[in-house]
Write a protein that holds these residues in place. Structure first.
Motif: not given
Length: 211
Positions: A141-148
């Motif tokens: 989830a944290r990586e996904a937020m970082g991608m956004c």
């Protein structure tokens, strides 16, 4: 004298390899998505398989299904969130349709941004989850937020791609053929490569080792 027809037959078989693998991936993803909590694991597994389709097309079904089952527990919360978002969008559409025109425009303007951002994050989560099977839900989830955050243009375009591909999800003949294999392929390609030098989330411990 018979080599030319044999070569032609092999070439014809190669032509059908990728479409056949896409269909096999789609059926495996459908089986996972039917459980509802397996929706996101199935999409992530399909993303992973379709991005490597030419490597092992003959095991597309098995690899997709085993991958989805392997990450089912971790990605189940995001599956539930995805279902809730879909239901919320449907209820919001009914609610907005019942409003008078001036209020309808105002309420629509308020509801679209959070829905758009949530869909972008979910699609990013699927992209990251496709590349890791050992990380925790929080790490993905944290990586996904970082991608956004690091790819704002792609984050803005991802929900538009999901909407554009919605006929593949909603029309039964297309759904059972490629509705769960082509959309992950397109959306995954839109996000681009993740983790240029690794297939695991960049946890603090890993960042320390590679610094």
């Amino acid at each position: 004298m018979t080599s030319a027809p044999a070569d032609e037959a092999r070439g014809l078989l190669r032509f059908f390899v990728v479409p056949g693998a896409l269909i096999a991936t789609n059926w495996a993803a459908l089986l996972g998505a039917l459980t509802v909590i397996g929706l996101v694991p199935a999409l992530a597994a399909a993303t992973r398989t379709t991005s490597r389709l030419r490597e092992q097309p003959d095991v597309a079904f098995r690899s997709t299904l085993s991958r989805a089952l392997g990450t089912l527990r971790r990605d189940a919360p995001t599956s539930v969130l995805t279902v809730l978002v879909i239901l919320a969008i449907g209820f919001d559409a009914l609610f907005v349709a019942s409003l008078p025109s001036p209020s309808r425009v105002f309420v629509t303007g308020i509801l679209i941004p959070p829905a758009w951002a949530t869909i972008a994050w979910i699609s990013a989560y699927v992209r990251v989850a496709a590349e890791t099977g050992t990380a925790s839900w929080f790490e993905v989830a944290r990586e996904a937020m970082g991608m956004c955050v690091s790819r704002p243009l792609r984050a803005a375009l991802a929900p538009a791609a999901v909407i554009a591909l919605s006929p593949l999800w909603l029309l039964a003949p297309l759904t059972i053929a490629c509705g769960f294999s082509v959309p992950p392929l397109v959306v995954g390609a839109l996000w681009g490569a993740w983790g240029a030098d690794a297939r695991e989330p960049r946890t603090p411990a890993r960042a320390h080792r590679t610094s």
